[in-house]
Design a protein around this motif. Structure first.
Motif, PDB file in Angstrom:
ATOM      1  N   ARG A 230     -51.446 -39.862  87.189  1.00  0.00           N
ATOM      2  CA  ARG A 230     -52.552 -40.945  86.898  1.00  0.00           C
ATOM      3  C   ARG A 230     -51.732 -42.297  86.598  1.00  0.00           C
ATOM      4  O   ARG A 230     -52.209 -42.929  85.298  1.00  0.00           O
ATOM      5  N   ALA A 231     -51.002 -42.864  87.428  1.00  0.00           N
ATOM      6  CA  ALA A 231     -50.331 -44.155  86.951  1.00  0.00           C
ATOM      7  C   ALA A 231     -51.696 -44.974  86.916  1.00  0.00           C
ATOM      8  O   ALA A 231     -52.609 -45.084  87.503  1.00  0.00           O
ATOM      9  N   PHE A 232     -51.554 -46.218  85.900  1.00  0.00           N
ATOM     10  CA  PHE A 232     -52.420 -47.056  85.539  1.00  0.00           C
ATOM     11  C   PHE A 232     -53.626 -46.467  85.095  1.00  0.00           C
ATOM     12  O   PHE A 232     -54.767 -47.212  85.062  1.00  0.00           O
ATOM     13  N   ALA A 233     -53.683 -45.327  84.833  1.00  0.00           N
ATOM     14  CA  ALA A 233     -55.210 -44.514  84.256  1.00  0.00           C
ATOM     15  C   ALA A 233     -54.808 -43.619  83.283  1.00  0.00           C
ATOM     16  O   ALA A 233     -54.769 -42.509  83.559  1.00  0.00           O
ATOM     17  N   ASP A 234     -54.292 -44.035  81.920  1.00  0.00           N
ATOM     18  CA  ASP A 234     -53.940 -43.163  80.869  1.00  0.00           C
ATOM     19  C   ASP A 234     -52.842 -42.057  81.330  1.00  0.00           C
ATOM     20  O   ASP A 234     -53.176 -40.861  81.673  1.00  0.00           O
ATOM     21  N   GLU A 235     -51.645 -42.793  81.765  1.00  0.00           N
ATOM     22  CA  GLU A 235     -50.585 -41.790  82.479  1.00  0.00           C
ATOM     23  C   GLU A 235     -50.279 -40.396  81.707  1.00  0.00           C
ATOM     24  O   GLU A 235     -50.544 -40.233  80.551  1.00  0.00           O
ATOM     25  N   ARG A 236     -50.247 -39.393  82.639  1.00  0.00           N
ATOM     26  CA  ARG A 236     -49.739 -38.231  82.010  1.00  0.00           C
ATOM     27  C   ARG A 236     -48.429 -37.829  82.306  1.00  0.00           C
ATOM     28  O   ARG A 236     -48.022 -37.394  83.426  1.00  0.00           O
ATOM     29  N   TRP A 237     -47.645 -38.316  81.301  1.00  0.00           N
ATOM     30  CA  TRP A 237     -46.368 -38.010  81.443  1.00  0.00           C
ATOM     31  C   TRP A 237     -45.656 -36.697  81.826  1.00  0.00           C
ATOM     32  O   TRP A 237     -44.649 -36.255  82.189  1.00  0.00           O
ATOM     33  N   TRP A 238     -46.667 -35.654  81.196  1.00  0.00           N
ATOM     34  CA  TRP A 238     -45.997 -34.276  81.076  1.00  0.00           C
ATOM     35  C   TRP A 238     -45.901 -33.692  82.269  1.00  0.00           C
ATOM     36  O   TRP A 238     -45.286 -32.548  82.689  1.00  0.00           O
ATOM     37  N   VAL A 239     -46.810 -34.294  83.388  1.00  0.00           N
ATOM     38  CA  VAL A 239     -46.730 -33.897  84.734  1.00  0.00           C
ATOM     39  C   VAL A 239     -45.166 -34.086  85.382  1.00  0.00           C
ATOM     40  O   VAL A 239     -45.111 -33.254  86.369  1.00  0.00           O
ATOM     41  N   LEU A 240     -44.579 -34.974  84.904  1.00  0.00           N
ATOM     42  CA  LEU A 240     -43.260 -35.284  85.554  1.00  0.00           C
ATOM     43  C   LEU A 240     -42.270 -34.316  84.985  1.00  0.00           C
ATOM     44  O   LEU A 240     -41.266 -33.971  85.851  1.00  0.00           O
ATOM     45  N   GLY A 241     -42.694 -33.289  83.863  1.00  0.00           N
ATOM     46  CA  GLY A 241     -41.951 -32.054  83.488  1.00  0.00           C
ATOM     47  C   GLY A 241     -42.102 -31.053  84.553  1.00  0.00           C
ATOM     48  O   GLY A 241     -41.224 -30.361  84.872  1.00  0.00           O
ATOM     49  N   LEU A 242     -43.157 -31.033  85.240  1.00  0.00           N
ATOM     50  CA  LEU A 242     -43.496 -30.018  86.376  1.00  0.00           C
ATOM     51  C   LEU A 242     -42.490 -30.425  87.329  1.00  0.00           C
ATOM     52  O   LEU A 242     -41.903 -29.288  88.041  1.00  0.00           O
ATOM     53  N   PHE A 243     -42.242 -31.711  87.850  1.00  0.00           N
ATOM     54  CA  PHE A 243     -41.302 -32.053  89.042  1.00  0.00           C
ATOM     55  C   PHE A 243     -40.018 -31.497  88.620  1.00  0.00           C
ATOM     56  O   PHE A 243     -39.085 -30.896  89.358  1.00  0.00           O
ATOM     57  N   ALA A 244     -39.584 -31.951  87.315  1.00  0.00           N
ATOM     58  CA  ALA A 244     -38.138 -31.530  86.705  1.00  0.00           C
ATOM     59  C   ALA A 244     -37.920 -29.833  86.787  1.00  0.00           C
ATOM     60  O   ALA A 244     -36.990 -29.693  87.244  1.00  0.00           O
ATOM     61  N   ALA A 245     -39.001 -29.236  86.220  1.00  0.00           N
ATOM     62  CA  ALA A 245     -38.706 -27.698  86.167  1.00  0.00           C
ATOM     63  C   ALA A 245     -38.655 -27.308  87.654  1.00  0.00           C
ATOM     64  O   ALA A 245     -37.889 -26.290  88.000  1.00  0.00           O
TER      65      ALA A 245
END
Length: 527
Positions: A230-245
């Motif tokens: 959700r870039a530019f719309a209350d970003e959900r940074w935790w989703v990037l953790g799914l990518f990392a895992a």
């Protein structure tokens, strides 16, 4: 473990040097997919009320959500992420799988890796260097996207850039696993490419059924994770953790598999003969080698045609009375009513994508030659022209087949009867002369300058870029005319069929193809 990584830096420098043309082209293409959008969107939807109306219309249109995903905000940045995020993720995934397979399984298949590993090179150094090369490319994409969109909001720009780069790396790791499982680079690319397609289909199916992107199918797909950043719309940074895992698990699996096999071997070895069916000619062999790819492209084009045809009425609704959007679509598809202009635009886009197929099919000649599979064949009673002619027949005939199926899909998806289907089939087949020009140029490059045959991808990519974003950027007609597709009639809906450019482009393709075959007869085979 340190000794197993010996030589990684040297192999990484070698990989980047070998990809010094291909990698920058891919990086710029992926980044421009996103960076070209803000100016275009601002010129079309400059007023907040227009963007709010677009958001409301978009999120109630299931077919358009299936293509682009849901929009989570009406700012220019949020609409940029909606319009280009998923497609940039797909391109980053394709770039990454090409890089990783090229420097792992392809090196083993050609025998070069065995020579390198005879020196002071660790067991896992080639895989590490390939993943680092993919990481370099994706990091540069993320940096360009973040820097180019920072003025729209630093947080949103960083989220979108990291999301696209993470998507690319996720599929780079999948390609690394596929390279351990399969015995050929072609199969590794095909398997990973199929996973990219499956990810897109799962995301599309989930988004078509849920305006908020809450479907479980969306969360199964890494491309769904990208949109849920959700870039530019209350970003959900935790989703990037799914990518990392997921990336950590997949890289670990790739390393574990790499340590359990011999060089050149695989966990899914090719099944030995006897070969089924008749292989009594060079053409039959070319068909056997390329039929899997052609079937995949055919099914994809048929499905894409059905989807795009079903979007026609929704696109007309989305355009509404927005004159700038209407101007862009009519510039791409002709001034013959918004529905016909949209169908003509889709036919043109499918034609430009078909150029990618014909380049890949023609350059199978280069793969056969560099893999030293052509030399034993030509040592028998098979002439060079017969050998090349078999692959070229599949490439040129296959491009006609996939465009025929795309036209049928457009007609069926639009659902206006046999006459409408005949018109969409004609519109797609009208793209063939331009596709054949690019295919013939690829054949000429392979024959006259085999070391630079890969430049054919840049030609096809340039044509696709000019056709995709050129009208939206309001590029001058002289720039658009660099693409052979710009000279074709805009069908369906043109007042009269313009045969002159069709015949000229067909003659040009024939001349380039004749020059390529002549050059092939006069040069030595690649070592």
């Amino acid at each position: 473990m340190k000794n197993q990584l010996a030589g990684t830096g040297t192999l990484l420098r070698l990989a980047i040097r070998r990809d010094r043309v291909m990698m920058p082209v891919w990086i710029v293409l992926v980044a421009m997919m996103v960076l070209s959008l803000p100016a275009s969107l601002e010129s079309v939807y400059g007023m907040a009320a227009e963007r709010a109306r677009l958001l409301a219309t978009m999120n109630t249109n299931g077919s358009l959500r299936a293509l682009y995903g849901p929009a989570f905000g009406d700012s220019i940045g949020a609409l940029t992420a909606w319009r280009g995020g998923v497609f940039a993720g797909v391109l980053a995934a394709i770039m990454s799988l090409v890089i990783v397979v090229r420097h792992t399984r392809e090196e083993e298949e050609t025998g070069r890796q065995e020579l390198l590993c005879a020196a002071m090179v660790g067991r896992r150094a080639p895989l590490t260097a390939a993943l680092l090369a993919a990481l370099t490319a994706n990091a540069l994409v993320a940096l360009l996207v973040t820097g180019g969109l920072a003025a729209r909001g630093a947080g949103g720009a960083l989220a979108l850039g990291l999301g696209i780069g993470a998507t690319g790396m996720l599929f780079a790791a999948l390609a690394a696993i596929a390279a351990q499982l399969t015995e050929s680079a072609r199969l590794a690319k095909g398997l990973t490419g199929a996973l990219v397609g499956a990810a897109f289909v799962l995301r599309a199916a989930g988004d078509a059924g849920s305006a908020a992107g809450a479907s479980a199918l969306t969360w199964v797909s890494p491309l769904g994770w990208l949109e849920h950043v959700r870039a530019f719309a209350d970003e959900r940074w935790w989703v990037l953790g799914l990518f990392a895992a997921a990336l950590a698990v997949q890289v670990g699996a790739a390393y574990a598999l790499a340590g359990r096999r011999d060089l050149g071997m695989s966990f899914l070895p090719a099944r030995p003969g006897p070969a089924e069916g008749r292989l009594g000619s060079a053409g039959a062999l070319a068909w056997r080698l390329q039929r899997g790819s052609l079937i995949g492209w055919s099914l994809g084009f048929l499905a894409a045609g059905v989807v795009f045809g079903g979007m026609t009425d929704g696109a007309a609704q989305l355009v509404g009375d927005n004159e700038r959007t209407r101007e862009i679509i009519e510039r791409m598809g002709g001034q013959s009513g918004i529905a016909d202009a949209f169908l003509a635009t889709m036919a043109g886009m499918l034609g430009m994508v078909a150029a990618l197929y014909i380049v890949s099919a023609v350059l199978r000649l280069s793969a056969e030659e560099s893999g030293q599979r052509a030399e034993p064949l030509l040592a028998n009673a098979v002439g060079r022209l017969r050998w090349a002619g078999g692959h070229l027949a599949v490439a040129f005939g296959g491009s006609a087949l996939i465009l025929l199926l795309a036209g049928l899909g457009l007609g069926v998806g639009h659902g206006r009867g046999l006459q409408d289907t005949a018109a969409t089939v004609g519109a797609c087949l009208a793209q063939l002369p331009a596709v054949w020009v690019i295919g013939a140029l690829a054949a000429l490059l392979h024959s006259a300058a085999p070391k630079y045959a890969v430049a054919a991808w840049a030609v096809a990519g340039t044509a696709l870029t000019l056709g995709w974003i050129g009208p939206a950027l309001n590029l001058p007609q002289a720039a658009l005319n660099l693409s052979p597709f710009a000279h074709l009639p805009k069908l369906p809906g043109a007042q009269a069929m313009a045969w002159a450019p069709v015949l000229v482009l067909t003659a040009l393709a024939a001349a380039l193809l004749a020059a390529g075959l002549t050059a092939l007869r006069r040069r030595d085979l690649a070592a």
